[in-house]
Design a protein around this motif. Sequence first.
Motif, PDB file in Angstrom:
ATOM      1  N   LYS A 265       0.839  -1.204   0.000  1.00 17.14           N
ATOM      2  CA  LYS A 265       0.000   0.000   0.000  1.00 17.14           C
ATOM      3  C   LYS A 265       0.873   1.253   0.000  1.00 17.14           C
ATOM      4  CE  LYS A 265      -3.795  -2.228   2.502  1.00 17.14           C
ATOM      5  NZ  LYS A 265      -3.098  -3.496   2.778  1.00 17.14           N
ATOM      6  N   PHE A 266       1.947   1.241   0.791  1.00 17.58           N
ATOM      7  CA  PHE A 266       2.876   2.361   0.756  1.00 17.58           C
ATOM      8  C   PHE A 266       3.537   2.461  -0.611  1.00 17.58           C
ATOM      9  CE2 PHE A 266       7.222   3.958   1.203  1.00 17.58           C
ATOM     10  CZ  PHE A 266       6.977   5.211   1.747  1.00 17.58           C
ATOM     11  N   ALA A 267       3.868   1.320  -1.219  1.00 16.58           N
ATOM     12  CA  ALA A 267       4.486   1.332  -2.545  1.00 16.58           C
ATOM     13  C   ALA A 267       3.551   1.942  -3.580  1.00 16.58           C
ATOM     14  CB  ALA A 267       4.885  -0.084  -2.949  1.00 16.58           C
ATOM     15  N   LEU A 268       2.238   1.745  -3.445  1.00 17.05           N
ATOM     16  CA  LEU A 268       1.286   2.334  -4.391  1.00 17.05           C
ATOM     17  C   LEU A 268       1.268   3.856  -4.277  1.00 17.05           C
ATOM     18  CD1 LEU A 268      -1.735  -0.147  -4.225  1.00 17.05           C
ATOM     19  CD2 LEU A 268      -0.056   0.124  -6.052  1.00 17.05           C
ATOM     20  N   PHE A 269       1.303   4.386  -3.048  1.00 21.59           N
ATOM     21  CA  PHE A 269       1.394   5.838  -2.887  1.00 21.59           C
ATOM     22  C   PHE A 269       2.690   6.366  -3.505  1.00 21.59           C
ATOM     23  CE2 PHE A 269      -1.726   5.638   0.740  1.00 21.59           C
ATOM     24  CZ  PHE A 269      -2.642   6.485   0.160  1.00 21.59           C
ATOM     25  N   PHE A 270       3.767   5.643  -3.285  1.00 27.65           N
ATOM     26  CA  PHE A 270       5.061   6.035  -3.844  1.00 27.65           C
ATOM     27  C   PHE A 270       5.008   6.014  -5.369  1.00 27.65           C
ATOM     28  CE2 PHE A 270       9.789   5.616  -4.051  1.00 27.65           C
ATOM     29  CZ  PHE A 270      10.088   6.683  -3.221  1.00 27.65           C
ATOM     30  N   LEU A 271       4.378   4.965  -5.914  1.00 25.29           N
ATOM     31  CA  LEU A 271       4.244   4.851  -7.366  1.00 25.29           C
ATOM     32  C   LEU A 271       3.397   5.985  -7.926  1.00 25.29           C
ATOM     33  CD1 LEU A 271       4.642   3.132  -9.978  1.00 25.29           C
ATOM     34  CD2 LEU A 271       2.554   1.908  -9.330  1.00 25.29           C
TER      35      LEU A 271
END
Length: 486
Positions: A265-271
């Motif tokens: 989920k954090f990776a999606l915000f980063f993406l």
Amino acid sequence: MSVLAARDQPTLEDFGHDVWWIVLIKIVGIFGVLVVMTLFAIVFERKVVARMQQRIGPNRVGPRGYLQSLADGLKLAFKEDIMPALADRPVYFLAPVIATIPAFLAFSVIPLGPTVSIFGERTPLQLTDAPIGVLIVLACSAMGVYGIVLGGWASGSTYPLLGGLRSAAQMVSYEIAMGLSIVAVFLYAGSMSTSEIVAAQADGTDLSFFGAEFTGPSWYAVLLPVSFVIYVIAVVGETNRAPFDLPEAESELVGGFHTEYSSLKFALFFLAEYVNMVTVSALAATLFLGGWRAPWPISIWDGANTGWWPLLWFFAKVVVALFVFIWLRGTLPRLRYDQFMRFGWKVLVPTALVWILVVATMRTVSREADLDGGEVAVFVGVPIALLVLAGLLIASRVSNRDTRVAARAAAAGSVNPTEPEVLPPTSRSRDRAAGGFPVPPMDLRVPPSPRLRSREAVGAGTVVGTGRRSSTLTEPAPAQQEDDDA
């Protein structure tokens, strides 16, 4: 002048006729391009900032460290996913998805090149287009705000909520300035279609100055410099990048709206953040830098704007725009939140409105009075510029009057005592939130790790959770509660 006369230049009539497998290739290609550009942008940013700060940067994973961002993405995907017990589970899960999907959709109307042949089928290097193509990009950018503010609200904590609210206010404010900055482009191009705006910058602009005819530049970054500068500043604020990364101010709100997020989920915000960077850079290349067309002097070559070569020119412009993002991060300090919002509402928005009036007035006078560009610039543009400068000088002197008076008094040797700041009274027996300090909720709880599922209770009065995500947790033993109270 016909702006659509260039060879292989797509028009609106060329879209909507592709076979299904061409559409599928374009969708997969855009998704792959954005993911690869995200991986590139992360390593590019770390390498450039390291160079600016005389460091080495990533140099372990892959050749010269170029696979570091791929390793980081895989690590985030396989990390343990922790969800706060007080979080709103459906919204907490959907928020990063809502933030990511519009970032990908916005790239669907960006023209990457002319009409080419793919396995014998002639098709534009663009997924789709519409008479209001630029508004689709703005609408997708606005949808990303929902993911950010919902992510902060659904976390069940004070600091992510504050970060989400600040992010929403910041993005909405600077989206207004960004939208106003491209109105002048619509006036010059006569269209809101991205492909037609690129076509309008195909050839040099015919200019006349008191009877002298010559061909000027066609890029709107040169013809509309005020719009270009406002757009550049606005997109830096709209994408939450330094020096406008207030939602992630380390000393204020921890990690901002995604403080309570981890793993994928954090990776999606980063993406979503880096895809938005690529999208606004591609939009800047489309609106102001000629799109996929080769810059001068490469454009002298007849084959520069045909075939697959325009992809190279387009992504070169995108990389240059990304370098500007990184350059700003490595150079400028972070602004205070009140300074940032004041700059957006009291400087960028009024400047954009005045610039729209100036451009519309000059084009109307040129058309109605049958004057050339030089005469309009001298008789209309220069007086308006002088009036605007005079107004800015007067406003600056009025706003800084108290500062100048205090400086003169201090220079004359006078003493200006200042009253000490009185903070609201607080005590250990009183809730700190009542004193005016934003504090996280004292009942914020995180479920126990699933890795502890098989472990037994250790020590008297200590109970290990089962690992289930439940808001009902085991209360401490009475003896332990008394020790904690003491």
